[in-house]
Design an enzyme around this catalytic site. Structure first.
Site, short mmCIF file in Angstrom:
data_model
loop_
_atom_site.label_atom_id
_atom_site.label_comp_id
_atom_site.label_asym_id
_atom_site.label_seq_id
_atom_site.Cartn_x
_atom_site.Cartn_y
_atom_site.Cartn_z
N ASP A 177 0.82 -1.20 0.00
CA ASP A 177 0.00 0.00 0.00
C ASP A 177 0.86 1.26 0.00
OD1 ASP A 177 -2.36 1.41 0.04
OD2 ASP A 177 -2.62 1.30 2.20
N HIS A 192 2.86 3.60 -9.03
CA HIS A 192 2.73 2.16 -9.25
C HIS A 192 3.96 1.60 -9.95
CE1 HIS A 192 -1.30 2.32 -7.73
NE2 HIS A 192 -1.72 3.09 -8.71
N LEU A 199 10.66 -21.02 -4.44
CA LEU A 199 9.69 -20.13 -3.80
C LEU A 199 8.45 -20.06 -4.69
CD1 LEU A 199 10.39 -16.61 -2.28
CD2 LEU A 199 8.50 -16.92 -3.84
#
Length: 246
Positions: free
Chosen positions: A21, A38, A132
């Protein structure tokens, strides 16, 4: 002392989830368009993914775009989708180099066709990687996920595939988007907000929560290490007493 060397590699969260955020506020503070926030946030994404791979964290889930985010201004949504497509194209070599498997959860059919195509290509090309599992939550809402699971289970009960009495936690888990992932151990949220925002509500039942004022584009490896060190200092009792878990 070097933070990374302070981390106990035997006590890492098996599943780390992050609410990324603050991109828009980061841009606004600098007099920039939100879209540039962004874009800058993708740099933090790359650093944190690589840091998690280096540490040995097995599962990382990033809240990239919520069902509610579709209500943002059209131009911002379009910019977010462009950033997503460009990032997927650009980061495939990084994922392969670090033996990372890409996964995605959410109402993916709502994504633009180009985003769906790029996403599926990366998922297919990394499906055999094992170090991962990186899961992007895209067009994701936890309530929508739970409603979908209830409908699927109800349909199976209706058709006598399962009985009502057999419904338990494991049955519900099997019908969630995250059916192949363990429960979340640590949830991080950046930007100073202290909300869950409809993210993995079922899966974070016993997660440790870590909130930081740092805006996502400014979130660096050392901030991740500090969050993990905080997690490792906590006593995780799962409803038991301190004496019972010792």
């Amino acid at each position: 002392m070097d933070l990374i060397n302070s981390i106990d590699k035997n006590k890492l969260p098996k599943h780390l989830a992050i609410i990324m955020d603050g991109n828009g506020r980061w841009a606004k503070q600098r007099g920039l368009l939100r879209a540039l926030g962004h874009e800058s946030g993708t740099k933090s994404v790359k650093k944190i993914i690589e840091a998690c791979a280096k540490l040995g964290i097995e599962n990382l889930t990033l809240y990239a775009f919520s069902t509610e985010n579709w209500n943002r201004p059209k131009l911002e949504v379009e910019a977010l989708m462009r950033v997503l497509v460009n990032s997927l194209k650009k980061e495939l070599p990084t994922l392969d180099r670090n033996n990372i498997k890409m996964n995605a959860i959410g109402n993916l059919d709502k994504l633009p066709a180009t985003a769906q195509k790029e996403l599926q290509e990366v998922i297919n090309k990394t499906k055999d990687n094992t170090h991962l599992t990186l899961t992007l939550a895209l067009s994701y809402g936890s309530r929508e996920e739970i409603v979908s699971a209830v409908k699927k289970i109800s349909d199976k009960v209706k058709n006598n595939i399962i009985s009502i009495d057999s419904i338990d936690d494991s049955i519900i888990n099997e019908h969630l988007y995250t059916q192949n992932l363990p429960e979340v151990d640590l949830l991080i949220r950046t930007s100073g907000e202290h909300r869950i925002s409809n993210f993995l509500l079922w899966q974070i039942a016993y997660a440790e929560l870590y909130f930081t004022d740092i805006l996502w584009p400014d979130f660096k490896e050392k901030d991740l290490y500090e969050a993990i060190l905080s997690y490792q200092k906590r006593e995780r009792r799962f409803g038991k007493t301190s004496e019972q878990i010792k």
